[in-house]
Every structure is written in C-alpha cells, then in structure tokens.
Scaffold this motif. Structure first.
Motif, PDB file in Angstrom:
ATOM      1  N   SER A 173       2.116  -2.960   2.052  1.00  0.00           N
ATOM      2  CA  SER A 173       2.457  -4.346   1.589  1.00  0.00           C
ATOM      3  C   SER A 173       1.568  -5.364   2.092  1.00  0.00           C
ATOM      4  O   SER A 173       1.003  -5.191   3.085  1.00  0.00           O
ATOM      5  N   GLU A 174       1.659  -6.571   1.380  1.00  0.00           N
ATOM      6  CA  GLU A 174       0.554  -7.615   1.760  1.00  0.00           C
ATOM      7  C   GLU A 174       1.317  -8.013   3.303  1.00  0.00           C
ATOM      8  O   GLU A 174       0.617  -8.455   4.112  1.00  0.00           O
ATOM      9  N   ALA A 217       0.146  -6.066   6.114  1.00  0.00           N
ATOM     10  CA  ALA A 217      -1.257  -6.242   6.638  1.00  0.00           C
ATOM     11  C   ALA A 217      -1.347  -7.276   7.042  1.00  0.00           C
ATOM     12  O   ALA A 217      -2.286  -7.557   8.151  1.00  0.00           O
ATOM     13  N   ARG A 218      -0.733  -8.196   6.716  1.00  0.00           N
ATOM     14  CA  ARG A 218      -0.692  -9.839   7.466  1.00  0.00           C
ATOM     15  C   ARG A 218      -0.038  -9.619   8.701  1.00  0.00           C
ATOM     16  O   ARG A 218      -0.787 -10.200   9.723  1.00  0.00           O
ATOM     17  N   LYS A 219       0.974  -9.032   9.067  1.00  0.00           N
ATOM     18  CA  LYS A 219       1.610  -8.889  10.327  1.00  0.00           C
ATOM     19  C   LYS A 219       0.473  -7.838  11.319  1.00  0.00           C
ATOM     20  O   LYS A 219       0.393  -8.484  12.330  1.00  0.00           O
ATOM     21  N   ALA A 220       0.054  -6.883  10.660  1.00  0.00           N
ATOM     22  CA  ALA A 220      -1.164  -6.329  11.699  1.00  0.00           C
ATOM     23  C   ALA A 220      -2.328  -7.055  11.803  1.00  0.00           C
ATOM     24  O   ALA A 220      -2.627  -6.875  13.116  1.00  0.00           O
ATOM     25  N   LEU A 253     -15.882 -16.713  18.758  1.00  0.00           N
ATOM     26  CA  LEU A 253     -15.575 -15.394  18.752  1.00  0.00           C
ATOM     27  C   LEU A 253     -15.067 -14.873  17.443  1.00  0.00           C
ATOM     28  O   LEU A 253     -14.084 -15.418  16.955  1.00  0.00           O
ATOM     29  N   VAL A 254     -16.045 -13.961  16.880  1.00  0.00           N
ATOM     30  CA  VAL A 254     -15.678 -13.505  15.374  1.00  0.00           C
ATOM     31  C   VAL A 254     -14.575 -12.417  15.816  1.00  0.00           C
ATOM     32  O   VAL A 254     -14.732 -11.504  16.352  1.00  0.00           O
ATOM     33  N   ALA A 255     -13.311 -12.420  14.873  1.00  0.00           N
ATOM     34  CA  ALA A 255     -12.408 -11.259  14.801  1.00  0.00           C
ATOM     35  C   ALA A 255     -12.489 -10.596  13.682  1.00  0.00           C
ATOM     36  O   ALA A 255     -12.012 -11.312  12.480  1.00  0.00           O
ATOM     37  N   HIS A 256     -12.636  -9.401  13.254  1.00  0.00           N
ATOM     38  CA  HIS A 256     -12.572  -8.768  11.833  1.00  0.00           C
ATOM     39  C   HIS A 256     -11.539  -7.602  12.080  1.00  0.00           C
ATOM     40  O   HIS A 256     -11.599  -6.885  13.140  1.00  0.00           O
ATOM     41  N   PHE A 257     -10.587  -7.601  11.192  1.00  0.00           N
ATOM     42  CA  PHE A 257      -9.505  -6.496  11.248  1.00  0.00           C
ATOM     43  C   PHE A 257      -9.794  -5.468   9.994  1.00  0.00           C
ATOM     44  O   PHE A 257      -9.664  -6.174   8.954  1.00  0.00           O
ATOM     45  N   ASN A 258      -9.991  -4.272  10.252  1.00  0.00           N
ATOM     46  CA  ASN A 258     -10.185  -3.431   9.188  1.00  0.00           C
ATOM     47  C   ASN A 258      -8.797  -2.606   9.105  1.00  0.00           C
ATOM     48  O   ASN A 258      -8.306  -1.882   9.867  1.00  0.00           O
ATOM     49  N   HIS A 259      -8.185  -3.026   7.878  1.00  0.00           N
ATOM     50  CA  HIS A 259      -6.645  -2.691   7.806  1.00  0.00           C
ATOM     51  C   HIS A 259      -6.687  -1.007   7.253  1.00  0.00           C
ATOM     52  O   HIS A 259      -5.483  -0.697   7.504  1.00  0.00           O
ATOM     53  N   GLY A 260      -7.589  -0.531   6.879  1.00  0.00           N
ATOM     54  CA  GLY A 260      -7.467   0.969   6.305  1.00  0.00           C
ATOM     55  C   GLY A 260      -7.018   1.005   5.190  1.00  0.00           C
ATOM     56  O   GLY A 260      -6.053   1.870   5.080  1.00  0.00           O
ATOM     57  N   THR A 261      -6.847   0.074   4.449  1.00  0.00           N
ATOM     58  CA  THR A 261      -6.014  -0.147   3.037  1.00  0.00           C
ATOM     59  C   THR A 261      -6.990   0.385   1.906  1.00  0.00           C
ATOM     60  O   THR A 261      -6.230   0.777   0.829  1.00  0.00           O
ATOM     61  N   ARG A 262      -8.251   0.567   2.020  1.00  0.00           N
ATOM     62  CA  ARG A 262      -9.005   0.969   0.995  1.00  0.00           C
ATOM     63  C   ARG A 262     -10.195   1.504   1.431  1.00  0.00           C
ATOM     64  O   ARG A 262     -10.650   1.235   2.652  1.00  0.00           O
ATOM     65  N   ALA A 263     -10.949   2.388   0.466  1.00  0.00           N
ATOM     66  CA  ALA A 263     -12.216   2.988   0.693  1.00  0.00           C
ATOM     67  C   ALA A 263     -13.323   2.118   1.256  1.00  0.00           C
ATOM     68  O   ALA A 263     -13.995   2.520   2.261  1.00  0.00           O
ATOM     69  N   ARG A 314       0.509 -12.713  -5.922  1.00  0.00           N
ATOM     70  CA  ARG A 314      -0.556 -13.936  -5.747  1.00  0.00           C
ATOM     71  C   ARG A 314      -1.644 -14.114  -6.984  1.00  0.00           C
ATOM     72  O   ARG A 314      -1.796 -15.237  -7.446  1.00  0.00           O
ATOM     73  N   ASN A 315      -1.908 -12.953  -7.312  1.00  0.00           N
ATOM     74  CA  ASN A 315      -3.095 -12.634  -8.364  1.00  0.00           C
ATOM     75  C   ASN A 315      -2.585 -13.303  -9.783  1.00  0.00           C
ATOM     76  O   ASN A 315      -3.142 -13.819 -10.229  1.00  0.00           O
ATOM     77  N   ARG A 316      -1.298 -13.131  -9.871  1.00  0.00           N
ATOM     78  CA  ARG A 316      -0.783 -13.415 -11.066  1.00  0.00           C
ATOM     79  C   ARG A 316      -0.435 -14.785 -11.301  1.00  0.00           C
ATOM     80  O   ARG A 316      -0.580 -15.446 -12.191  1.00  0.00           O
ATOM     81  N   ILE A 317      -0.179 -15.437 -10.053  1.00  0.00           N
ATOM     82  CA  ILE A 317       0.212 -16.936 -10.046  1.00  0.00           C
ATOM     83  C   ILE A 317      -1.144 -17.488 -10.246  1.00  0.00           C
ATOM     84  O   ILE A 317      -1.285 -18.492 -10.874  1.00  0.00           O
ATOM     85  N   ARG A 318      -2.330 -16.991  -9.395  1.00  0.00           N
ATOM     86  CA  ARG A 318      -3.671 -17.605  -9.621  1.00  0.00           C
ATOM     87  C   ARG A 318      -4.267 -17.549 -11.089  1.00  0.00           C
ATOM     88  O   ARG A 318      -4.664 -18.545 -11.538  1.00  0.00           O
TER      89      ARG A 318
END
Length: 335
Positions: free
Chosen positions: A113-114, A117-120, A71-81, A219-223
């Motif tokens: 924050s990340e 979003a992760r908790k939600a 079963l696919v689960a997709h979560f729309n965080h509503g954080t960007r357009a 995370r992006n800076r470490i990457r």
C-alpha cells in the motif's frame, strides 16, 4: 514537445503544460549568487534531500545543488520493475553534481500500500537524520521533501474523505521535515505547473512513475477530478486550501498543547473519565494519544474505540490497526 528516451523525460521550453494555477516562480532571482544567498538565509542547516527521481524532487535537487550542506537520500521501495532504474538515474545525477547520496532498499512488492511505502521511506530518512545527529549533535538537521501545493490539496481531500476531521487540513505536519515548495519565505516553485515550468526552462531530466496514471490509487482519482476544473477555479481552490493549511497549523499547535495537558503523563487512562467527557473531546483525546504512538484511526474507528472504553467488560481487548490490541481493564487502560 516532450521527448521520451529510455524512461527519461526532457521537457522542452515549448512543451504545452497549461497556465500556472499558482504564482509562477522559476526560482531564479536577479542573479544566481543572490538566489544562493537567499536559500542559505532561509535554509541554514544540514539538509537531507529526499530524491525519488521524479520531476518534483529533481527540481528540488537542482535548486539546492550548489549548497554544501546537502545529502541526497533515495529509497528503492522494490515495488516495481523500474525501481532499480530510478535508483541508477538518481545515483548518476548525484555523481555528475558531485553530491553525496545514501540509498536505502526494501522489497515491498507491487501489492504494497501507499501507506506501507511511505512508512518504510520515512523510517529510512529518519534513520539517516539520527546518524547525522549522533556525529553532529549541535547541528540542526532537516529532511527536505518536494511536496508542493497540488500535493497538499490532494492530501487534504484524501484526508477529509477518510473522516480525519480538522487534522486533515494539516497533512504535512511532521517534526524535522521541511517542505521548501510550501515555504512562503522564499519564492520557489509552488505548484505542479510551476515545477514543470522550472524543469522546462532549466532542461531538467527526470523519471516518470507509471503508477501516477493508475486509477487504482485514490490520489490519482482525486487529481483527475481537480484537473477538470477551470484554471482560475483551480487556482482559487488551491490558494484557499493553502490559507486554511497555514492557519490550521497554528491552531493545531494550540490544540495539541491543551491535549497534552489533559492527557496523563504515564499514559494510563481512567475509564470512568471518558464516561463524563463530551463525545468530541473524548475522541480528540483518544486520537491524540494514539497518534503519539503512530497509530492512525479514522473518525468512525475512534468512535468505536470510545464506545469500547465506555462499555467493554473488564479485561476485554480492543483491536487496533496492524493487529495491535489494547486491554481494557476494569478501571483503566494504557495505550
């Protein structure tokens, strides 16, 4: 060459993605039949695939698309357009594959924050799992995410930079959550390079998350720092951290077993006990007790809490993250 159209990305087989830093596995053994049987042997349970629309999760979906227990689960965080476009993209692909999908929504906003979003997202995923378990109480049900080896390495560095101690080596430890790309029992893509190679060879379309290139996120800076390493050095680093991750997982089970035995079953701690304990053990017990209530403290914060337990006047309160308070009574406290 990378073709971009309407926010979608198709990687052609000639896309220069660099040498794989880990074992290269396309996820395609000698036959598709053999591959499907291997997946069923290792993952013989109901699976909730967390699919965002990005390359990692779209490859995960492609690998399991012929499995009747997904079963696919997709979560729309509503954080960007573009979040609604991501949702529409995943819905369309599931419709093409004939795969069931459940979508959750939130309006967290761009400033969330990340961690929020992760908790939600995980609250949503576990709510689906609980619903399935109510209807199928005897069936094993796992949430599958597309975390891979590079995600693991980045998470370890993030954790260590925050003073998480030994637990920082096991960032993806969560009951009922499986990480297929980190499972050595079957040869699936393991690293980011492997996943991109699989996407190119199988002409997988996916959505690009614009936040992945923002230096606003640690995370992006470490990457970006890790990507400056020579390929062979990067490969060796990934393999070393992977080895530490698996060995530390085993140690974590034993450590937490001891901490469970040491901790009071009713959650009531005697303050005098912490006066006698060595600092490191006292901090481990406090951190373990807090984590059981999903309260995360950094190393310095745990030390501050320990100091409060030992020194605060009776009935004084100690502030925890998210405005949580613990009252330190004369002889005891409860988390």
């Amino acid at each position: 060459m990378i073709f971009k159209s309407f926010g979608l990305i198709i990687i052609s087989e000639t896309t220069p993605i660099g040498p794989p830093r880990c074992k290269l596995s396309t996820g395609q053994p000698r036959s598709r039949f053999e591959f499907n049987n291997m997946l069923k042997l290792v993952y013989h349970m109901k699976k909730i695939l967390a699919v965002s629309g990005g390359v990692d999760s779209m490859v995960l979906l492609d690998i399991f698309k012929n499995d009747t227990d997904i079963l696919v689960a997709h979560f729309n965080h509503g954080t960007r357009a573009s979040a609604d476009e991501d949702e529409a993209f995943v819905r369309k692909r599931c419709e093409e594959l004939g795969v069931d999908i459940v979508v959750g929504h939130a309006k967290l906003g761009e400033k969330s924050s990340e961690e929020e979003a992760r908790k939600a997202r995980y609250d949503f995923l576990f709510s689906i799992r609980e619903d399935i378990k109510k209807r199928l109480p005897n069936e094993p049900v796992f949430i599958c995410t597309a975390h891979h080896l590079d995600d693991l390495v980045e998470s370890v560095f993030i954790n260590l930079s925050r003073g998480t101690g030994w637990r920082g080596l096991t960032p993806f430890t969560m009951p009922q959550v499986s990480r297929p790309f980190l499972n050595d029992d079957i040869l699936l893509p393991e690293s980011r390079a492997d996943i991109l190679t699989y996407a190119a060879r199988n002409k997988i379309t996916f959505r690009a998350d614009p936040t992945n290139s923002s230096e606003q996120f640690l995370r992006n800076r470490i990457r970006a720092k890790l990507e400056t390493l020579e390929p062979e050095t990067h490969f060796q680093l990934n393999q070393k951290i992977k080895s530490l991750y698996f060995s530390q997982q085993l140690k974590r089970v034993e450590i937490e077993k001891v901490l469970t035995e040491l901790s009071p079953k009713d959650g009531v701690f005697k303050r005098s006990w912490f006066l006698k304990l060595e600092d490191r053990l006292a901090c481990e017990i406090l951190k373990f007790a807090l984590l059981k209530h999903e309260i995360k403290l950094t190393g310095p914060q745990v030390k501050d809490f320990l100091k409060a337990v030992r020194e605060y006047a009776p009935e004084k309160k100690f502030n925890l993250p998210e405005d949580k308070l613990i009252t330190l009574h004369k002889d005891w406290f409860k988390i």
